[in-house]
Scaffold this active site. Structure first.
Site, PDB file in Angstrom:
ATOM      1  N   HIS A 262      40.156  10.442   8.508  1.00 24.28           N
ATOM      2  CA  HIS A 262      40.127   8.969   8.416  1.00 24.28           C
ATOM      3  C   HIS A 262      39.593   8.305   7.394  1.00 24.28           C
ATOM      4  O   HIS A 262      39.749   7.334   6.773  1.00 24.28           O
ATOM      5  CB  HIS A 262      39.570   8.421   9.721  1.00 24.28           C
TER       6      HIS A 262
ATOM      7  N   HIS B  47      30.066   6.240   4.951  1.00 18.58           N
ATOM      8  CA  HIS B  47      31.475   6.460   4.815  1.00 18.58           C
ATOM      9  C   HIS B  47      31.998   5.524   4.067  1.00 18.58           C
ATOM     10  O   HIS B  47      31.355   4.577   3.868  1.00 18.58           O
ATOM     11  CB  HIS B  47      32.267   6.944   6.013  1.00 18.58           C
TER      12      HIS B  47
ATOM     13  N   HIS C 147      35.699   3.174   2.731  1.00 21.98           N
ATOM     14  CA  HIS C 147      37.213   2.613   3.167  1.00 21.98           C
ATOM     15  C   HIS C 147      37.576   2.249   1.849  1.00 21.98           C
ATOM     16  O   HIS C 147      37.138   1.533   1.082  1.00 21.98           O
ATOM     17  CB  HIS C 147      36.866   1.396   3.922  1.00 21.98           C
TER      18      HIS C 147
ATOM     19  N   GLU D 255      37.261  -3.756   4.192  1.00 20.39           N
ATOM     20  CA  GLU D 255      37.501  -4.029   5.309  1.00 20.39           C
ATOM     21  C   GLU D 255      36.936  -5.548   5.624  1.00 20.39           C
ATOM     22  O   GLU D 255      37.723  -6.249   6.016  1.00 20.39           O
ATOM     23  CB  GLU D 255      36.658  -2.957   6.603  1.00 20.39           C
TER      24      GLU D 255
ATOM     25  N   HIS E 130      29.726   1.894   4.110  1.00 23.21           N
ATOM     26  CA  HIS E 130      29.037   1.516   5.233  1.00 23.21           C
ATOM     27  C   HIS E 130      28.020   2.791   5.358  1.00 23.21           C
ATOM     28  O   HIS E 130      28.278   3.782   5.722  1.00 23.21           O
ATOM     29  CB  HIS E 130      30.003   1.766   6.608  1.00 23.21           C
TER      30      HIS E 130
ATOM     31  N   THR F 144      34.435  -0.637  13.570  1.00 28.11           N
ATOM     32  CA  THR F 144      35.639  -0.951  12.812  1.00 28.11           C
ATOM     33  C   THR F 144      36.585   0.056  13.214  1.00 28.11           C
ATOM     34  O   THR F 144      37.951  -0.157  12.504  1.00 28.11           O
ATOM     35  CB  THR F 144      35.595  -1.227  11.459  1.00 28.11           C
TER      36      THR F 144
END
Length: 833
Positions: A610, A638, A640, A650, A663, A744
């Protein structure tokens, strides 16, 4: 005239009791009736939805006896402001008896309920189906002096209900010509007209023998619970043109009377009886299971089975004792009957010597039968899923509570039934314990056939290890879907060969009246709602199945992960940070402990399918101050990112996305670890940073980004050393946004205090491209680039965003000047990997 007043008292209570106005819509509509008429809020109200699959059949009910229904009768048509009503002449003697009624009832009036469109209008529903109009013929019990007295008693009134179906425009019902033709003469409330003498029977279907019966109420204020209802199955036909004439009437406020029906009321504990057996046929094909709830009320309940057993939300219960088995090791002495019931292959156990007890059960449960669910291929077939994984087959061993004597009674009682569920896995070898059953499947190939077979022990085909199981309260997985089952689903599987499984697929079922192969006879998983799933063992969490797109994408998370659902009160993340919902509050500065340390920490860098995540070990990194409700320890960070530079983050700032967001996840030191903190209020605090594109590389992130080559493959990992985690933060950490939100990613627990820094950080296109070269694995095992791994923004609802710096410059016109935010996040999946 006296009879007219009596009629009004029965149906619409137009008497001295009607001090308050009521209507079918607005502030005086049905949902408000109970404010002025307390009886309208009681437990035995009408109308109801008659679930035909749930009725109690009593074919011994005698037929009705009708007196003078076929005699010409004086009738007066009136508009009472709520309906068109026909008052029967004072001298009329229309009487009914029989039909299960005790005594004799006299008819005084009949009236109509209709809708503005022909897909609604009836007050009662039959298995969720509405009709365009409904007729009510109102009678009072002649053992009472008058209608007013009869209203005081539960058997005071008997109302016959008939449904209408519309025909084409030119196919009018001539028996209604006088009523319909005179509707124009009663357009306004209070208008009346004398009808020609005619027979009430002429207005009814040619035959009307089959009916439903229940105890209820008037469907208008004052809603007295004094009515024995009889709702007939056979409809009356009327043309669309004739029905349109009813829709032209005006109510007491001179509004068109186009929707004069009360919504259906809860059945509560009442029973609906029918004098015939409804033709109910349910099946598995296509979308059929989603419509079972239209016919069987329980199928729409909130304790339904099967479910997806998600390990991450199961509750470990080491005190749950092991099950004990009685005579599972012995072939039943009373015999076995193999059946094809049209829905599954079932093996009935004729005796009562086989049972289970202990294992958290209140008393012994007697084994009555076991049956199977299977798919058309080996990727599906089981009813339950384990972490969203399906198996090719599932076995259910059904037991009833010993004190309840039989399965039929037990199925109506809470925890009356105990079912043991076993997933079946393919094996290269036959399951010899099932050989007696599979060898005889050809003898029950056709629906509704059965055969006695040589007995064998249940233990002979079950896994030897049966100590580990999941436990939850649920329902039968077939209609009537009664919520009476305590489920035990085992970790270890039953083995079956492909050859044996194929033998099941040769059995036949009925679909739309034709024989077809019985395959995919499983109900889809149902929502867990607030139920708890317990397990009596500890295992590492299985691989979860969720993604950012497709059938397992963010818009579908809530079907498996209940906390991900959006509601008017939810606090889900991420959000769009907009100035219109901000409040400026000065908060104290952050206290960062260990972030500037030059001693090395270990980063366990991994691709979890992910995101790229770095678990932090070694060193003691803490944050506090800045209005946080405690002290928090750094656990991991991590990223995104998007497939291009126009998306990826996000959170948004005034609607603007950024190409990358990090994050940094911290957990409250009051909690023993991050796994526990994820589920606790104020459990997590996460710092998040938004990135903008620059010409130069980001030196602080360079070492981490250079190691992405070591985790480009899904589920790969790489350990590295790192110094001064402060390099990951913007220079100014004391200007930020703050709000309360959620993870999230699933499970989406609302336990996060989000801190969003004003200052953005920079990253070069070269560095960002390295993130886009990381791969993930789809369910079909195909590896594809891991991009666009961000959840869409969620509604802010009534939350306020705090800014500890002046935000007056934030507007749609100046949003390009906004800098990056730092965020709080925690994803159960991301954290646990």
């Amino acid at each position: 005239m006296a009879n007219l007043l009596l009629a009004l008292a029965v149906c619409f209570l137009v008497n001295t009791n009607e001090a308050a106005d009521w209507s079918y819509s607005g502030e005086n509509g049905p949902e408000f009736w109970q404010v002025n008429y307390k009886t309208c809020g009681q437990q035995s109200q009408s109308p109801i939805n008659i679930y035909e699959g749930d009725v109690t059949v009593n074919t011994k009910l005698p037929p009705f006896v009708y007196r003078n229904y076929d005699v010409d009768t004086d009738m007066t048509l009136t508009n009472n402001g709520h309906s068109a009503m026909v008052v029967l002449g004072e001298s009329s003697q229309l009487l009914i008896s029989g039909g299960g009624l005790v005594g004799q009832y006299k008819a005084i009036q009949f009236h109509f309920h209709w809708g503005e469109m022909s897909n609604t209008g009836s007050e009662h529903l039959l298995s969720g189906h509405a009709f365009p109009m409904e007729l009510h013929i109102v009678h009072y019990n002649t053992k009472y002096m008058n209608v007013s007295e009869a209203l005081k008693y539960h058997d005071g009134l008997a109302v016959l209900g008939f449904m209408y179906l519309t025909t084409d425009t030119n196919n009018s019902n001539n028996n209604y010509a006088d009523i319909v033709g005179n509707l124009q003469n009663i357009q306004v409330k209070g208008a009346t007209v004398q009808l020609n003498r005619s027979k009430v029977a002429s207005l009814l279907p040619a035959s009307y023998l089959d009916f439903y019966r229940y105890a209820g109420s008037l469907t208008t204020p004052t809603c007295d619970q004094s009515v024995i209802w009889t709702v007939f199955v056979d409809p009356i036909y009327i043309s669309e043109n004739q029905l349109n004439e009813f829709r032209k009437l005006l109510d007491a406020h001179n509004h068109t009377m186009s929707k004069n029906f009360r919504p259906v009321q809860p059945l509560n504990r009442r029973t609906v009886v029918s004098n015939y057996k409804p033709h109910i046929h349910w099946q598995y094909g296509h979308d059929e299971p989603n419509h079972w709830k239209d016919i069987f009320e329980s199928c729409g309940g909130q304790n339904q089975s099967p479910i997806n057993i998600d390990y991450n939300i199961t509750i470990g219960q080491s005190t749950l004792p092991l099950l004990a088995y009685q005579n599972y090791e012995k072939p039943p002495l009373s015999g076995m009957i193999l059946k094809n019931n049209g829905h599954t292959v079932e093996l009935e156990l004729l005796g009562d010597e086989i049972a289970i007890f202990a294992g958290g059960l209140a008393e012994p449960y007697i084994a009555k039968q076991f049956h199977f669910h299977w798919g058309s291929n080996s990727s599906r077939g089981s009813e339950h899923q384990l972490d969203s994984k399906s198996y090719p087959m599932e076995l259910h061993i059904v037991h009833y509570r010993k004190s309840l004597k039989n399965l039929t009674t037990a199925a109506t009682q809470y925890r009356g039934v105990a079912v043991l569920g076993f997933f079946c896995e393919l094996s290269p070898l036959d399951n010899l314990g099932l050989k007696s059953l599979t060898d005889h499947l050809r003898n029950v190939a056709k629906p509704d056939t059965n055969v006695s077979i040589p007995t064998f022990s249940i233990n002979s085909f079950l896994p030897a290890f049966r100590s580990d199981f999941y436990r939850y309260d649920g329902s039968l997985t077939t209609p009537s879907c009664a919520e009476s089952v305590i489920w035990t689903v085992f970790k270890d599987t039953v083995k079956i060969s492909a050859k044996q499984l194929e033998a099941f697929r040769q059995v036949q079922s009925y679909e739309n009246g034709e024989q077809v192969p019985m395959v995919d006879n499983y109900r889809p998983v149902q929502l867990l709602y607030t139920r708890a799933v317990h397990r009596n063992f500890k295992i590492p969490p299985p691989k979860t199945h969720w993604s950012y797109e497709g059938s397992h994408g963010a818009s579908h998370w809530s079907s498996t992960y209940q906390f991900c659902a959006s509601s008017a009160t939810s606090r889900q993340s991420p959000i769009d940070i907009v100035s219109s919902h901000m409040q400026n509050i000065r908060l104290p500065p952050f206290i960062l402990e260990g972030y500037d340390s030059s001693s090395s920490i270990t980063l366990d860098l991994k691709n979890n399918g992910h995101t790229v995540q770095a678990d932090i070990s070694g060193g003691n990194l803490f944050i506090s101050g800045a209005g946080l409700p405690g002290t928090y320890r750094a656990a991991q960070f991590h990223f995104h990112w998007g497939s291009d530079n126009k998306r990826g983050s996000e959170h948004l700032i005034e609607g603007r996305p950024y190409p990358l967001e990090i994050h940094i996840v911290h957990y409250n030191i009051d909690q023993p670890d991050i796994i526990k903190a994820v589920t606790e209020k104020n459990g997590l605090a996460v710092l998040g940073i938004l990135f903008e594109i620059s010409e130069a590389d980001n030196k602080g992130y360079e070492k981490i980004i250079d190691e992405l080559n070591n985790v480009f493959a899904p589920y790969s990992r790489y350990q590295m050393n790192y110094q001064e985690l402060r390099q990951l933060l913007p220079k100014n950490v004391n200007e930020f946004y703050r709000y309360e939100g959620s993870l999230t990613t699933p499970e989406c627990h609302e336990t996060v205090t989000w801190t969003i820094f004003k200052e953005t950080m920079k990253i070069s296109t070269r560095q960002l491209m390295k993130f886009r070269r990381v791969y993930t694995e789809r369910e079909d095992l195909l590896q594809v680039p891991l991009v666009d791994n961000f959840r869409p923004v969620q509604p802010l609802n009534k939350r306020t965003i705090i800014s500890n710096f002046p935000y007056s410059s934030i507007s749609s016109g100046s949003r390009l000047t906004l800098t990056v935010s730092m965020f709080v996040i925690a994803s159960v999946c991301v954290i646990l990997h």
